[in-house]
Scaffold this motif. Sequence first.
Motif, PDB file in Angstrom:
ATOM      1  N   ALA A 117      36.815  56.808 -12.323  1.00 18.93           N
ATOM      2  CA  ALA A 117      35.111  56.978 -12.417  1.00 18.93           C
ATOM      3  C   ALA A 117      34.878  57.042 -13.795  1.00 18.93           C
ATOM      4  CB  ALA A 117      34.700  57.977 -11.626  1.00 18.93           C
ATOM      5  N   TRP A 118      33.274  56.487 -13.957  1.00 21.59           N
ATOM      6  CA  TRP A 118      33.055  56.466 -15.402  1.00 21.59           C
ATOM      7  C   TRP A 118      31.385  56.497 -15.529  1.00 21.59           C
ATOM      8  CZ3 TRP A 118      35.649  52.314 -13.142  1.00 21.59           C
ATOM      9  CH2 TRP A 118      34.962  51.200 -13.028  1.00 21.59           C
ATOM     10  N   ALA A 119      30.795  57.230 -16.532  1.00 26.79           N
ATOM     11  CA  ALA A 119      29.356  57.279 -16.837  1.00 26.79           C
ATOM     12  C   ALA A 119      29.262  57.489 -18.224  1.00 26.79           C
ATOM     13  CB  ALA A 119      28.790  58.521 -16.171  1.00 26.79           C
ATOM     14  N   GLN A 120      29.513  56.573 -18.907  1.00 27.53           N
ATOM     15  CA  GLN A 120      29.700  56.701 -20.380  1.00 27.53           C
ATOM     16  C   GLN A 120      28.621  57.376 -21.181  1.00 27.53           C
ATOM     17  OE1 GLN A 120      30.875  54.282 -18.908  1.00 27.53           O
ATOM     18  NE2 GLN A 120      32.078  52.554 -19.945  1.00 27.53           N
ATOM     19  N   HIS A 121      28.956  58.489 -22.065  1.00 24.83           N
ATOM     20  CA  HIS A 121      27.936  59.258 -22.916  1.00 24.83           C
ATOM     21  C   HIS A 121      27.247  60.293 -22.059  1.00 24.83           C
ATOM     22  CE1 HIS A 121      27.061  60.384 -26.789  1.00 24.83           C
ATOM     23  NE2 HIS A 121      25.874  60.508 -26.297  1.00 24.83           N
ATOM     24  N   THR A 122      27.374  60.169 -20.686  1.00 24.74           N
ATOM     25  CA  THR A 122      26.905  61.171 -19.706  1.00 24.74           C
ATOM     26  C   THR A 122      27.927  61.887 -19.314  1.00 24.74           C
ATOM     27  OG1 THR A 122      25.145  59.654 -19.302  1.00 24.74           O
ATOM     28  CG2 THR A 122      25.445  61.739 -17.745  1.00 24.74           C
ATOM     29  N   GLY A 123      29.234  61.345 -18.848  1.00 23.24           N
ATOM     30  CA  GLY A 123      30.357  62.032 -18.277  1.00 23.24           C
ATOM     31  C   GLY A 123      30.288  62.063 -16.669  1.00 23.24           C
ATOM     32  N   ILE A 124      31.526  62.089 -16.075  1.00 26.43           N
ATOM     33  CA  ILE A 124      31.672  62.392 -14.637  1.00 26.43           C
ATOM     34  C   ILE A 124      31.942  63.998 -14.212  1.00 26.43           C
ATOM     35  CG2 ILE A 124      33.248  62.053 -12.563  1.00 26.43           C
ATOM     36  CD1 ILE A 124      31.440  59.603 -13.473  1.00 26.43           C
ATOM     37  N   ASP A 125      31.090  64.539 -13.288  1.00 22.95           N
ATOM     38  CA  ASP A 125      31.113  65.852 -12.981  1.00 22.95           C
ATOM     39  C   ASP A 125      31.502  65.974 -11.584  1.00 22.95           C
ATOM     40  OD1 ASP A 125      30.245  67.586 -14.739  1.00 22.95           O
ATOM     41  OD2 ASP A 125      28.562  68.133 -13.796  1.00 22.95           O
ATOM     42  N   ALA A 126      31.821  64.890 -10.762  1.00 26.30           N
ATOM     43  CA  ALA A 126      32.388  64.852  -9.485  1.00 26.30           C
ATOM     44  C   ALA A 126      32.602  63.753  -8.992  1.00 26.30           C
ATOM     45  CB  ALA A 126      31.291  65.769  -8.573  1.00 26.30           C
ATOM     46  N   VAL A 127      33.712  63.620  -8.245  1.00 28.38           N
ATOM     47  CA  VAL A 127      34.161  62.340  -7.561  1.00 28.38           C
ATOM     48  C   VAL A 127      34.363  62.865  -5.838  1.00 28.38           C
ATOM     49  CG1 VAL A 127      35.556  60.545  -6.853  1.00 28.38           C
ATOM     50  CG2 VAL A 127      35.023  61.205  -9.257  1.00 28.38           C
ATOM     51  N   GLU A 128      33.804  62.319  -4.989  1.00 31.32           N
ATOM     52  CA  GLU A 128      33.982  62.477  -3.420  1.00 31.32           C
ATOM     53  C   GLU A 128      34.504  61.188  -2.731  1.00 31.32           C
ATOM     54  OE1 GLU A 128      30.440  65.253  -2.322  1.00 31.32           O
ATOM     55  OE2 GLU A 128      29.937  63.603  -3.476  1.00 31.32           O
ATOM     56  N   VAL A 129      35.312  61.449  -1.831  1.00 28.41           N
ATOM     57  CA  VAL A 129      35.994  60.457  -1.014  1.00 28.41           C
ATOM     58  C   VAL A 129      35.827  60.876   0.416  1.00 28.41           C
ATOM     59  CG1 VAL A 129      38.038  59.373  -0.459  1.00 28.41           C
ATOM     60  CG2 VAL A 129      37.842  60.164  -2.926  1.00 28.41           C
ATOM     61  N   ARG A 130      35.619  59.841   1.249  1.00 35.43           N
ATOM     62  CA  ARG A 130      35.408  59.925   2.647  1.00 35.43           C
ATOM     63  C   ARG A 130      36.045  58.705   3.413  1.00 35.43           C
ATOM     64  NH1 ARG A 130      29.254  58.796   4.704  1.00 35.43           N
ATOM     65  NH2 ARG A 130      29.056  56.490   4.382  1.00 35.43           N
ATOM     66  N   VAL A 131      36.571  58.882   4.629  1.00 29.01           N
ATOM     67  CA  VAL A 131      37.455  58.161   5.454  1.00 29.01           C
ATOM     68  C   VAL A 131      36.789  58.062   6.593  1.00 29.01           C
ATOM     69  CG1 VAL A 131      39.733  57.718   6.536  1.00 29.01           C
ATOM     70  CG2 VAL A 131      39.678  59.000   4.436  1.00 29.01           C
ATOM     71  N   ASP A 132      36.453  56.666   6.973  1.00 28.59           N
ATOM     72  CA  ASP A 132      36.035  56.244   8.348  1.00 28.59           C
ATOM     73  C   ASP A 132      34.597  56.932   8.587  1.00 28.59           C
ATOM     74  OD1 ASP A 132      38.145  54.875   9.121  1.00 28.59           O
ATOM     75  OD2 ASP A 132      39.166  56.491   9.956  1.00 28.59           O
ATOM     76  N   ARG A 133      33.756  57.075   7.388  1.00 29.01           N
ATOM     77  CA  ARG A 133      32.519  57.534   7.483  1.00 29.01           C
ATOM     78  C   ARG A 133      32.388  59.094   7.898  1.00 29.01           C
ATOM     79  NH1 ARG A 133      28.999  53.641   6.029  1.00 29.01           N
ATOM     80  NH2 ARG A 133      27.353  54.699   6.443  1.00 29.01           N
ATOM     81  N   GLY A 134      33.538  59.631   7.727  1.00 30.72           N
ATOM     82  CA  GLY A 134      33.456  61.221   7.956  1.00 30.72           C
ATOM     83  C   GLY A 134      32.810  61.958   6.771  1.00 30.72           C
ATOM     84  N   ASP A 135      33.104  63.378   6.957  1.00 36.86           N
ATOM     85  CA  ASP A 135      32.824  63.992   5.767  1.00 36.86           C
ATOM     86  C   ASP A 135      33.396  63.811   4.344  1.00 36.86           C
ATOM     87  OD1 ASP A 135      31.437  65.647   7.529  1.00 36.86           O
ATOM     88  OD2 ASP A 135      33.129  66.910   7.883  1.00 36.86           O
ATOM     89  N   TRP A 136      32.301  63.891   3.360  1.00 35.03           N
ATOM     90  CA  TRP A 136      32.906  63.505   2.036  1.00 35.03           C
ATOM     91  C   TRP A 136      33.888  64.755   1.714  1.00 35.03           C
ATOM     92  CZ3 TRP A 136      32.163  59.298  -0.305  1.00 35.03           C
ATOM     93  CH2 TRP A 136      31.229  58.508   0.002  1.00 35.03           C
ATOM     94  N   ARG A 137      34.782  64.477   0.828  1.00 34.69           N
ATOM     95  CA  ARG A 137      35.686  65.580   0.281  1.00 34.69           C
ATOM     96  C   ARG A 137      35.805  65.581  -1.234  1.00 34.69           C
ATOM     97  NH1 ARG A 137      41.323  64.893   2.802  1.00 34.69           N
ATOM     98  NH2 ARG A 137      41.593  66.677   1.270  1.00 34.69           N
ATOM     99  N   GLU A 138      35.806  66.582  -1.874  1.00 34.46           N
ATOM    100  CA  GLU A 138      35.760  66.383  -3.403  1.00 34.46           C
ATOM    101  C   GLU A 138      37.179  66.065  -4.040  1.00 34.46           C
ATOM    102  OE1 GLU A 138      33.946  68.990  -6.997  1.00 34.46           O
ATOM    103  OE2 GLU A 138      33.165  69.005  -5.033  1.00 34.46           O
ATOM    104  N   ALA A 139      37.425  65.424  -4.769  1.00 31.36           N
ATOM    105  CA  ALA A 139      38.346  64.742  -5.489  1.00 31.36           C
ATOM    106  C   ALA A 139      39.051  65.752  -6.579  1.00 31.36           C
ATOM    107  CB  ALA A 139      38.549  63.402  -5.569  1.00 31.36           C
ATOM    108  N   ARG A 140      40.167  65.977  -6.763  1.00 32.02           N
ATOM    109  CA  ARG A 140      40.666  66.630  -7.900  1.00 32.02           C
ATOM    110  C   ARG A 140      40.359  65.805  -8.968  1.00 32.02           C
ATOM    111  NH1 ARG A 140      45.926  67.205 -10.393  1.00 32.02           N
ATOM    112  NH2 ARG A 140      46.681  65.655  -9.041  1.00 32.02           N
ATOM    113  N   LEU A 141      39.829  66.387 -10.217  1.00 32.86           N
ATOM    114  CA  LEU A 141      39.550  65.615 -11.552  1.00 32.86           C
ATOM    115  C   LEU A 141      40.642  65.948 -12.445  1.00 32.86           C
ATOM    116  CD1 LEU A 141      35.626  65.948 -11.744  1.00 32.86           C
ATOM    117  CD2 LEU A 141      36.791  63.878 -10.885  1.00 32.86           C
ATOM    118  N   ALA A 142      40.652  64.577 -13.338  1.00 35.86           N
ATOM    119  CA  ALA A 142      41.595  64.897 -14.654  1.00 35.86           C
ATOM    120  C   ALA A 142      40.975  65.490 -15.626  1.00 35.86           C
ATOM    121  CB  ALA A 142      42.385  63.570 -14.854  1.00 35.86           C
TER     122      ALA A 142
END
Length: 548
Positions: free
Chosen positions: A464-489
């Motif tokens: 994920a990218w947002a140059q010069h602002t930075g990424i704070d969170a990434v979320e994933v969902r499967v089959d339009r279920g609940d969003w789950r927060e991913a582990r960030l490097a």
Amino acid sequence: MPAWAGALAGLVSGGVALGIAQLVAGFVRPEAFPVLAVADATVDLSPAPVVDFAKETFGFYDKPVLVGGVLVVLALVAAAIGVLSLRRRLAYGLAGLGVFGVVGAFAVVTRPDSAGVTDVLPTAAGVAAGAWTLSWLVRRAAGDRAQMVGTAGGVQTTGAAGRGAPATGATHATDHGVPSAGGTVSSAGVVPSALDRRRLLTGVAGGVVVAGASAVLGWQVGERRTVSAARVGLALPKPTIPARPIPAGADLRISGLSPFITKNQDFYRIDTALIVPQVDPNKWKLRIHGMVDRPIEITYADLLKMPLTEADVTLTCVSNEVGGDLVGNARWLGVRMAEVLRRSGLQANADMLLSTSADGFTCGTPVDVVMDGRDALFAVAMNGEVLPVDHGFPVRQVVPGLYGYVSATKWVVDIKVTRFDRDQAYWTPRGWSAMGPVKTQSRIDLPRQGDSLKAGRTTIAGVAWAQHTGIDAVEVRVDRGDWREARLAQVPGPDTWRQWSLDWDATPGQHTIQVRATDASGHTQTEQQAPPAPDGATGWHTISVRVA
């Protein structure tokens, strides 16, 4: 005379013309090859919708497709010229070659990077070689049975039957060269009474060899005359301000996931250059002028004497579709653009930097972005080596937070300090936004669209990218279920992309996976799908997989 014979003679003559032009261009300048000049002019004259369609349809291959299209057109015209020459008048064919020579020469000398009248030499040599070849093949097609027609209004012929006596089966002609009975009289006086197939085909074979050999040799000569030797011989100074060390956790080292640093050979390339500009660093100069107190010119040696900054920066093309691969992260070395611009004394009401590439491409960059303290660079190196020629050697721009079309000018040679209400860059009149801040984006690298997976624990990962602002969170969902927060490097700063991953217990069946990112300002990607034009694509990257 059959039409195929004329078409074959024309095609071979055209091939010889292009081969010789390529050979001479190798000694003069590769950019002086007329086919490239015509293709460049075609791009400039094409309506914006046509250019956009080509970019969207062919992607990286838009330039080869364009050059191929020009060659197809030239082949068709060459075939027609051959038919006219063999079945009507040779003069028609020679005139056609002359017209195309004029068009090619005009395209060459009117290019922004034209070196002047010497650039016409490849076209002139090619046309001369093509004309000679066409005349030679027409004579060979006529063979020993050709008759020669007098030029003083009479119809006396001289040929194989004997000097001064009418040949057997001679064909008489009017003053206009129109045959009175069988055969065709060319302006050169050749009357082919029948096709000599063997002599034509052996001549064609010889022409093909000449065309191919001269084209290959010309390409090789041009390659040897490039700046590769100069680039390899350069030794860059160490950075005055080194980049921050890359954190140990910046690369999750998951197979199939884009590495934190993109190798130079894998880094995307998008530009308008049909042939990569070959700029000699010893002759390179950067001119800064316009709304400045002191116009200046800087040589490559001058630039290397300035303090060098090293920075990890992700670049993104505005043409990148949601989930696309026109994005890469590299470690750049260069001089801060702000440092150079301050030397010229920017005027207070200037808000645009109109940069120009060695190939004539222009780019408009907001002044405030360059001057706000971020690592906006005139870059000279990429991932620890001298800047590759394909990526802008000797100098290119790198500006975090802006799409490349408004910031990342390669082979940069000129900066005009101006205003957006006074000047336009290359893409703006073609319908793209004048300013192009990068939009927050995320991408699923694995699994891939359409993959078949085994049931059980599997890894979903991407960047994920947002140059010069930075990424704070990434979320994933499967089959339009609940969003789950991913582990960030980990990341060294806000100007690079960020890897992410999530473990998923996959169950049998067809599944849809979606991802969205939130940047450091609190903005979360919109679900609304939008195409790249005019200021960048939006939407959540969505893939489908099957689990067995």
